[in-house]
Design a protein around this motif. Structure first.
Motif, PDB file in Angstrom:
ATOM      1  N   TRP A  61      52.854  -1.534   3.068  1.00 32.51           N
ATOM      2  CA  TRP A  61      51.327  -1.478   3.191  1.00 32.51           C
ATOM      3  C   TRP A  61      50.910  -2.286   1.995  1.00 32.51           C
ATOM      4  O   TRP A  61      49.950  -2.999   2.279  1.00 32.51           O
ATOM      5  N   TRP A  63      52.336  -4.561   0.343  1.00 29.36           N
ATOM      6  CA  TRP A  63      52.541  -6.155   0.743  1.00 29.36           C
ATOM      7  C   TRP A  63      51.410  -6.634   1.732  1.00 29.36           C
ATOM      8  O   TRP A  63      51.181  -7.840   1.835  1.00 29.36           O
ATOM      9  N   GLN A  64      51.273  -5.962   2.609  1.00 33.70           N
ATOM     10  CA  GLN A  64      50.555  -6.358   3.916  1.00 33.70           C
ATOM     11  C   GLN A  64      49.122  -6.640   3.536  1.00 33.70           C
ATOM     12  O   GLN A  64      48.474  -7.500   3.846  1.00 33.70           O
ATOM     13  N   LYS A  65      48.353  -5.655   2.571  1.00 32.95           N
ATOM     14  CA  LYS A  65      47.121  -5.780   2.100  1.00 32.95           C
ATOM     15  C   LYS A  65      46.902  -7.016   1.095  1.00 32.95           C
ATOM     16  O   LYS A  65      45.944  -7.699   0.940  1.00 32.95           O
ATOM     17  N   LYS A  70      52.693 -10.398   7.268  1.00 31.24           N
ATOM     18  CA  LYS A  70      51.593 -10.355   8.399  1.00 31.24           C
ATOM     19  C   LYS A  70      51.986  -9.222   9.262  1.00 31.24           C
ATOM     20  O   LYS A  70      53.160  -8.838   9.646  1.00 31.24           O
ATOM     21  N   CYS A  71      50.958  -8.667   9.836  1.00 30.94           N
ATOM     22  CA  CYS A  71      51.002  -7.593  10.517  1.00 30.94           C
ATOM     23  C   CYS A  71      50.156  -7.788  12.108  1.00 30.94           C
ATOM     24  O   CYS A  71      49.184  -8.364  12.065  1.00 30.94           O
ATOM     25  N   ARG A  78      51.052  -0.728  14.795  1.00 27.06           N
ATOM     26  CA  ARG A  78      51.681  -1.918  14.012  1.00 27.06           C
ATOM     27  C   ARG A  78      52.967  -2.474  14.166  1.00 27.06           C
ATOM     28  O   ARG A  78      53.873  -1.911  14.327  1.00 27.06           O
ATOM     29  N   TYR A  80      55.417  -5.913  13.085  1.00 26.05           N
ATOM     30  CA  TYR A  80      56.045  -7.142  12.272  1.00 26.05           C
ATOM     31  C   TYR A  80      56.894  -8.008  13.007  1.00 26.05           C
ATOM     32  O   TYR A  80      57.782  -7.634  13.735  1.00 26.05           O
TER      33      TYR A  80
END
Length: 93
Positions: A61, A63-65, A70-71, A78, A80
């Motif tokens: 989460w 790393w996504q923020k 990319k998600c 969700r 990837y």
């Protein structure tokens, strides 16, 4: 309804056929199964992604923020892309 056709078979032939088929099945389980090629366009769940990258889900989460991965979303779930995850890996010197 399927038709059933019965043909006479002697006991010895039946035993031989069962033994042969059993030996084939045992041999097929002993030999290594070929790995399926990895489809790089696969969509992975967060759990599968964390396992692939060997990280925890909270790290995923973060790393996504931060935009490191990319998600994509479908119906509230969700996903990837495996290919993008592999591209995001960088070589360390």
């Amino acid at each position: 309804m399927n038709n059933v056709v019965l043909t006479p078979i002697d006991t010895e032939s039946l035993i031989n056929q069962i033994a042969q088929r059993t030996a084939e099945l045992i041999e097929s389980r002993r030999s290594p199964q070929p790995h399926q090629p990895i489809d790089e366009t696969d969509l992975l769940t967060p759990k599968e992604t964390a396992k692939l990258l060997r990280i925890s889900i909270p790290t995923l989460w973060r790393w996504q923020k931060k935009g490191k991965v990319k998600c994509y979303g479908i119906a509230g779930s969700r996903y990837y892309k495996r290919s993008e995850l592999l591209e995001s890996l960088t070589e360390l010197k």
